[in-house]
Design an enzyme around this catalytic site. Structure first.
Site: not given
Length: 215
Positions: A67-70
């Site tokens: 998710h996002s930065y992930g």
């Protein structure tokens, strides 16, 4: 960023009820692992978090969800352990190429947030509207460029799940539109905000089940 594996709790419960094995992972230096925060926690550290779990649990045919930065983390983990990864799912996330950093991929507004560091000087502050359990995030992880040895498309399947319900303009619209036209990608748009795992858990669960079942 700033959150723990607990932010996937609604999706984790649904997947386990369907018989899937799920490992929600909190990255080093964040949330319940915030006591491990220090100035050298970087992107490589977070990639190693995933690699250690894959090896420790002896996982294969794995679907990694970032998710996002992930998106930075799962791309790096798949590059370093291609024999353990079956598919990648980018959840309203950055999609890096070799040499990209999270810093280089986000807007100027996001960068200003990153530079709002806490008293340690090595972590970006969590934002006021984040979950109460959120903690500062190691800034080195968003500054470090990702180095890839192979082709990010070597996994069997790559999916991008776009959050179409941002209150203002989404910073991920351009990448969603780009990937929708690229071969080798399956894209989805869900009517929720950035935290789709909380806003649309049922719909996201269906996507993840489909990714796993298509193997």
């Amino acid at each position: 960023m700033c959150h723990g594996g607990w932010c996937f709790e609604h999706v984790t419960r649904r997947l386990r009820d369907l018989g899937h094995t799920v490992h929600p992972l909190t990255l080093t230096g964040v949330s319940e692992r915030s006591h491990l925060l220090h100035g050298t926690v970087n992107l490589d550290t977070h990639i190693q978090d995933v690699l250690a779990l894959l090896e420790g649990e002896n996982l294969h045919d794995t679907v990694l969800v970032g998710h996002s930065y992930g998106g930075m983390v799962i791309t790096g983990a798949a590059d370093r352990a291609p024999d353990r990864i079956d598919a990648l799912v980018y959840l309203d996330a950055v999609v890096p190429a070799d040499g990209d950093s999270c810093w280089s991929l986000v807007s100027e507004q996001e960068r200003r947030w990153y530079l709002e560091v806490d008293e340690t000087g090595c972590a970006s502050r969590s934002l006021p509207f984040f979950d109460a359990r959120a903690t500062p995030h190691p800034i080195a992880s968003v500054l470090q460029p990702l180095r890839l040895a192979g082709d990010p498309g070597q996994v069997r399947r790559r999916d991008y799940v776009y959050a179409a319900g941002w209150a203002d303009q989404s910073p991920f619209t351009t990448i969603y539109q780009k990937l929708s036209a690229e071969p080798g990608w399956t894209t989805h748009a869900l009517a929720g905000g950035h935290n789709l795992m909380r806003d649309t858990p049922e719909e996201l669960t269906k996507i993840l089940v489909d990714v796993a079942a298509s193997r």
